[in-house]
Design a protein around this motif. Structure first.
Motif, PDB file in Angstrom:
ATOM      1  N   ASP A  68     105.800  49.206  60.994  1.00 26.65           N
ATOM      2  CA  ASP A  68     104.585  49.594  61.709  1.00 26.65           C
ATOM      3  C   ASP A  68     104.374  48.617  62.860  1.00 26.65           C
ATOM      4  OD1 ASP A  68     104.479  51.250  59.486  1.00 26.65           O
ATOM      5  OD2 ASP A  68     102.336  50.951  59.169  1.00 26.65           O
ATOM      6  N   HIS A  69     103.905  49.149  63.994  1.00 27.78           N
ATOM      7  CA  HIS A  69     103.707  48.290  65.172  1.00 27.78           C
ATOM      8  C   HIS A  69     102.822  48.987  66.198  1.00 27.78           C
ATOM      9  CE1 HIS A  69     107.058  50.952  66.235  1.00 27.78           C
ATOM     10  NE2 HIS A  69     106.677  50.808  67.494  1.00 27.78           N
ATOM     11  N   TRP A  70     102.277  48.205  67.100  1.00 27.74           N
ATOM     12  CA  TRP A  70     101.528  48.728  68.229  1.00 27.74           C
ATOM     13  C   TRP A  70     102.485  48.922  69.391  1.00 27.74           C
ATOM     14  CZ3 TRP A  70      96.769  50.673  68.600  1.00 27.74           C
ATOM     15  CH2 TRP A  70      95.878  50.421  67.536  1.00 27.74           C
ATOM     16  N   MET A  71     102.335  50.037  70.108  1.00 25.94           N
ATOM     17  CA  MET A  71     103.157  50.355  71.281  1.00 25.94           C
ATOM     18  C   MET A  71     102.238  50.421  72.504  1.00 25.94           C
ATOM     19  SD  MET A  71     105.959  51.336  72.870  1.00 25.94           S
ATOM     20  CE  MET A  71     107.155  52.009  71.739  1.00 25.94           C
ATOM     21  N   PRO A  72     102.413  49.497  73.454  1.00 28.77           N
ATOM     22  CA  PRO A  72     101.626  49.570  74.687  1.00 28.77           C
ATOM     23  C   PRO A  72     102.309  50.472  75.715  1.00 28.77           C
ATOM     24  CG  PRO A  72     102.943  47.582  74.682  1.00 28.77           C
ATOM     25  CD  PRO A  72     103.213  48.280  73.364  1.00 28.77           C
ATOM     26  N   TYR A  73     101.517  51.075  76.585  1.00 27.97           N
ATOM     27  CA  TYR A  73     102.033  51.936  77.652  1.00 27.97           C
ATOM     28  C   TYR A  73     101.593  51.383  79.005  1.00 27.97           C
ATOM     29  CZ  TYR A  73     103.457  55.335  74.200  1.00 27.97           C
ATOM     30  OH  TYR A  73     104.080  55.950  73.144  1.00 27.97           O
ATOM     31  N   LEU A  74     102.561  51.248  79.892  1.00 27.15           N
ATOM     32  CA  LEU A  74     102.354  50.713  81.227  1.00 27.15           C
ATOM     33  C   LEU A  74     102.402  51.851  82.236  1.00 27.15           C
ATOM     34  CD1 LEU A  74     102.234  47.920  82.737  1.00 27.15           C
ATOM     35  CD2 LEU A  74     104.710  48.072  82.894  1.00 27.15           C
ATOM     36  N   GLU A  75     101.403  51.929  83.097  1.00 28.91           N
ATOM     37  CA  GLU A  75     101.374  52.944  84.159  1.00 28.91           C
ATOM     38  C   GLU A  75     102.391  52.567  85.232  1.00 28.91           C
ATOM     39  OE1 GLU A  75     100.219  56.391  86.043  1.00 28.91           O
ATOM     40  OE2 GLU A  75      99.432  55.705  84.124  1.00 28.91           O
ATOM     41  N   VAL A  76     103.217  53.527  85.624  1.00 30.97           N
ATOM     42  CA  VAL A  76     104.208  53.287  86.681  1.00 30.97           C
ATOM     43  C   VAL A  76     104.224  54.465  87.651  1.00 30.97           C
ATOM     44  CG1 VAL A  76     105.683  51.818  85.241  1.00 30.97           C
ATOM     45  CG2 VAL A  76     106.140  54.272  85.367  1.00 30.97           C
ATOM     46  N   ASP A  77     104.552  54.173  88.889  1.00 29.33           N
ATOM     47  CA  ASP A  77     104.731  55.216  89.902  1.00 29.33           C
ATOM     48  C   ASP A  77     106.144  55.766  89.789  1.00 29.33           C
ATOM     49  OD1 ASP A  77     102.188  54.643  90.916  1.00 29.33           O
ATOM     50  OD2 ASP A  77     102.965  53.236  92.403  1.00 29.33           O
ATOM     51  N   GLY A  78     106.297  57.080  89.866  1.00 30.17           N
ATOM     52  CA  GLY A  78     107.617  57.703  89.913  1.00 30.17           C
ATOM     53  C   GLY A  78     108.516  57.314  88.759  1.00 30.17           C
ATOM     54  N   ILE A  79     108.120  57.685  87.564  1.00 23.60           N
ATOM     55  CA  ILE A  79     108.790  57.239  86.340  1.00 23.60           C
ATOM     56  C   ILE A  79     110.295  57.518  86.321  1.00 23.60           C
ATOM     57  CG2 ILE A  79     108.291  59.320  84.988  1.00 23.60           C
ATOM     58  CD1 ILE A  79     107.756  57.348  82.612  1.00 23.60           C
TER      59      ILE A  79
END
Length: 125
Positions: A68-79
């Motif tokens: 079990d773990h936390w997953m962070p999401y980073l906003e990026v332009d043009g994935i």
């Protein structure tokens, strides 16, 4: 509007959603809203009317040995282009970019130091 290079979401990846929901409801006061994702149910944690995080239940053989773990999401332009660039810089692409209707386009990468992070180009940009 989300900005390139900022963290925009956190998701708890867990084998026991019921236990995790009870813990966070009792400790930080979150309530939860279930969302049918077709392949399962996604649980949105809320503080009042505001979304705080998401809970994803890890089940099946792909997640057998994943803690079990936390997953962070980073906003990026043009994935799509950025994922190719990341791969060229030594990242491993765990999950190629895919669309989540109403949310955006997401990829999961392991950067060269071994840390795993989600990248997202939000739909509402």
């Amino acid at each position: 509007m989300p900005k390139h290079g900022t963290f925009v979401w956190n998701e708890l990846m867990t084998h026991d959603v019921k236990k995790a929901k009870a813990f966070y409801a009792d400790t930080v006061g979150w309530s939860f809203e279930a969302m049918d994702m077709g392949e399962g149910t996604y649980h949105v944690a809320k503080t009042g009317d505001d979304m705080a995080a998401g809970f994803f239940e890890m089940s099946g053989p792909d997640f057998e040995n994943v803690p079990d773990h936390w997953m962070p999401y980073l906003e990026v332009d043009g994935i799509d282009g950025l994922v190719k660039k990341a791969e060229g810089k030594g990242a491993t692409i765990i999950r190629q970019p895919f669309d989540v209707p109403g949310v955006g386009r997401i990829a999961i990468i392991k950067e060269p130091t071994g840390a795993v992070v989600g990248w997202m180009t939000s739909e509402n940009r």
